[in-house]
Design a protein around this motif. Sequence first.
Motif, PDB file in Angstrom:
ATOM      1  N   UNK A 243      -6.193  13.231   8.484  1.00  0.00           N
ATOM      2  CA  UNK A 243      -5.850  11.896   9.331  1.00  0.00           C
ATOM      3  C   UNK A 243      -6.099  10.683   8.673  1.00  0.00           C
ATOM      4  N   UNK A 244      -7.226  10.378   8.098  1.00  0.00           N
ATOM      5  CA  UNK A 244      -7.639   9.156   7.670  1.00  0.00           C
ATOM      6  C   UNK A 244      -6.903   8.711   6.438  1.00  0.00           C
ATOM      7  N   UNK A 245      -6.663   9.737   5.589  1.00  0.00           N
ATOM      8  CA  UNK A 245      -5.852   9.823   4.326  1.00  0.00           C
ATOM      9  C   UNK A 245      -4.230   9.274   4.661  1.00  0.00           C
ATOM     10  N   UNK A 246      -3.916  10.031   5.643  1.00  0.00           N
ATOM     11  CA  UNK A 246      -2.531  10.117   5.931  1.00  0.00           C
ATOM     12  C   UNK A 246      -1.967   8.547   6.505  1.00  0.00           C
ATOM     13  N   UNK A 247      -3.190   8.237   7.438  1.00  0.00           N
ATOM     14  CA  UNK A 247      -3.160   6.952   8.024  1.00  0.00           C
ATOM     15  C   UNK A 247      -3.068   5.770   7.038  1.00  0.00           C
ATOM     16  N   UNK A 248      -3.987   5.876   6.153  1.00  0.00           N
ATOM     17  CA  UNK A 248      -4.392   4.968   5.028  1.00  0.00           C
ATOM     18  C   UNK A 248      -3.125   4.696   4.223  1.00  0.00           C
ATOM     19  N   UNK A 249      -2.481   5.789   3.757  1.00  0.00           N
ATOM     20  CA  UNK A 249      -1.195   5.889   2.987  1.00  0.00           C
ATOM     21  C   UNK A 249      -0.233   5.178   3.794  1.00  0.00           C
ATOM     22  N   UNK A 250      -0.091   5.402   4.852  1.00  0.00           N
ATOM     23  CA  UNK A 250       1.097   4.804   5.663  1.00  0.00           C
ATOM     24  C   UNK A 250       0.784   3.207   5.688  1.00  0.00           C
ATOM     25  N   UNK A 251      -0.421   2.907   6.323  1.00  0.00           N
ATOM     26  CA  UNK A 251      -0.692   1.511   6.233  1.00  0.00           C
ATOM     27  C   UNK A 251      -0.635   0.768   5.123  1.00  0.00           C
ATOM     28  N   UNK A 252      -0.840   1.421   4.011  1.00  0.00           N
ATOM     29  CA  UNK A 252      -0.983   0.448   2.606  1.00  0.00           C
ATOM     30  C   UNK A 252       0.474   0.177   2.403  1.00  0.00           C
ATOM     31  N   UNK A 253       1.466   0.709   2.927  1.00  0.00           N
ATOM     32  CA  UNK A 253       2.730  -0.147   2.677  1.00  0.00           C
ATOM     33  C   UNK A 253       2.901  -1.501   3.277  1.00  0.00           C
ATOM     34  N   UNK A 254       2.092  -1.472   4.453  1.00  0.00           N
ATOM     35  CA  UNK A 254       2.325  -2.844   5.119  1.00  0.00           C
ATOM     36  C   UNK A 254       1.312  -3.830   4.469  1.00  0.00           C
ATOM     37  N   UNK A 255       0.187  -3.344   4.178  1.00  0.00           N
ATOM     38  CA  UNK A 255      -0.817  -4.175   3.480  1.00  0.00           C
ATOM     39  C   UNK A 255      -0.062  -4.792   2.248  1.00  0.00           C
ATOM     40  N   UNK A 256       0.685  -3.880   1.363  1.00  0.00           N
ATOM     41  CA  UNK A 256       1.264  -4.631   0.485  1.00  0.00           C
ATOM     42  C   UNK A 256       2.183  -5.484   0.569  1.00  0.00           C
ATOM     43  N   UNK A 257       3.044  -5.117   1.636  1.00  0.00           N
ATOM     44  CA  UNK A 257       4.091  -6.233   2.073  1.00  0.00           C
ATOM     45  C   UNK A 257       3.557  -7.581   2.614  1.00  0.00           C
ATOM     46  N   UNK A 258       2.256  -7.299   3.132  1.00  0.00           N
ATOM     47  CA  UNK A 258       1.484  -8.651   3.560  1.00  0.00           C
ATOM     48  C   UNK A 258       0.703  -9.386   2.722  1.00  0.00           C
ATOM     49  N   UNK A 259       0.382  -8.731   1.748  1.00  0.00           N
ATOM     50  CA  UNK A 259      -0.492  -8.963   0.568  1.00  0.00           C
ATOM     51  C   UNK A 259      -1.812  -9.482   1.130  1.00  0.00           C
ATOM     52  N   UNK A 260      -2.322  -8.504   1.971  1.00  0.00           N
ATOM     53  CA  UNK A 260      -3.687  -8.500   2.715  1.00  0.00           C
ATOM     54  C   UNK A 260      -4.203  -7.273   2.810  1.00  0.00           C
ATOM     55  N   UNK A 295     -15.405   4.381  11.043  1.00  0.00           N
ATOM     56  CA  UNK A 295     -14.500   4.188  10.071  1.00  0.00           C
ATOM     57  C   UNK A 295     -14.997   3.793   8.780  1.00  0.00           C
ATOM     58  N   UNK A 296     -16.318   3.915   8.378  1.00  0.00           N
ATOM     59  CA  UNK A 296     -16.849   3.782   7.157  1.00  0.00           C
ATOM     60  C   UNK A 296     -16.573   4.798   6.046  1.00  0.00           C
ATOM     61  N   UNK A 297     -16.132   4.259   4.828  1.00  0.00           N
ATOM     62  CA  UNK A 297     -15.895   4.999   3.695  1.00  0.00           C
ATOM     63  C   UNK A 297     -17.244   4.751   2.682  1.00  0.00           C
ATOM     64  N   UNK A 298     -18.034   5.591   2.312  1.00  0.00           N
ATOM     65  CA  UNK A 298     -18.968   5.038   1.286  1.00  0.00           C
ATOM     66  C   UNK A 298     -19.687   6.273   0.527  1.00  0.00           C
TER      67      UNK A 298
END
Length: 412
Positions: A243-260, A295-298
């Motif tokens: 779930x975390x990896x799938x959601x992260x990869x999905x949201x990464x497209x938005x982050x790239x588009x927003x440049x944030x 949500x912490x990754x470490x």
Amino acid sequence: MSNGAIFGRRTLLAGSAALIAVGPASARSRTEARYSEGNPTWIPSGELVRDLPRLMRIAGVPGAAIAVVDRGKLAWSGSFGVKNILTRDPVREDTLFEAASMTKPVFAYVVMRLVDEKRLDLDRPLVLYRRPANLGTDPNLERITARHVLEHSTGLPNWASGPLVTSSAPGSVYSYSGEAFIWLQLVVETIMGMSLGSVMQAKLFGPAGMTHSSFGWDEEIARSAVFGHSEPPEGEQKLPPQPTRELGNRLLRVATKRRKPIASWTYEDSVEAMRETDPKTPPSTHDLLVNSAGGLLMTASDYAKFMALMMERPEPAAWEISDAARQAMLTPRLEIRGRDISRGLGWEIEQSPAGPLFQHSGSNYGIFKTLGVGDARHGRAIVVFTNAANGNALAARIVRQATGIDRLKSLV
């Protein structure tokens, strides 16, 4: 509010178990310190380290990381097994794990920094700082404070699917709640005028040298993070949903588009991005990637550095929380299993034969299991991160053998 006003009431947590299967695990460990006779440490013995691949295979845990604090400092760390049973990539010192609910004490520490700075009052109702959109009409909601959140006495459910309502009066009984931590996350973002990840970086990760800790997702994290594992059918090697990896990869497209970067997203940024990528499914707080409850990754070593901040030592750094705040986090407030297991502010407290222990465990999606146990008076702690459903059983075994303490929590 004075630091002395931080003290207060009592609480607990929980663990879980399951099973998976995996091939042999490789082991690697290092020791960075030597200690005199008569001063026992919690560093795993050579015998335990040699036996760990066998224990992991029996428990069905493909990957684990262990870190130990001694005399108030990170003293030892070990990396064992693989990140992914299919690729066989090894777990390394910089491998990231999902801390799961062990995120909560880390967030609590930063909340206590804001208390020390008089930006946040532990006993002021949260509605006076921020009123969430999903707040119901329950009058108890108007009374919930940060103190109630940190000791888990809000009366809120662990996760809500609709308007927030309580099952008990705030401060009266133990009620473990991730939902309450998200509300406090909103309060912190409102007070600081910045995202959770940015606040955590400024107030803790940066000053403490926790260079492998993040609330977010990017390509580097994707490469470094472990995969979670569950029990596959006999003889079959496959991975469960991630779930975390799938959601992260999905949201990464938005982050790239927003440049944030996702690590700098506020709660509102996260909700908008989730709606943008999946308009048909309204996001729940439990599914947030940037999540103060889990949500912490470490790395295990970074978590050990954090646990070292709970130790008694003569000269803490100027940026650390006050001794009154530290003591408040470690003082029993809300009893859970009588006086033996209770809650401080952020931590579970256990009265063991060896003295008081502060501890927390975590479970994300049933496939990431974590455990941390500390002895503040003697400057010791041990952290075990795993990437499997039965990781809690393995972690409990490791902690018992390394510390020599038969924790009461292992009975729960």
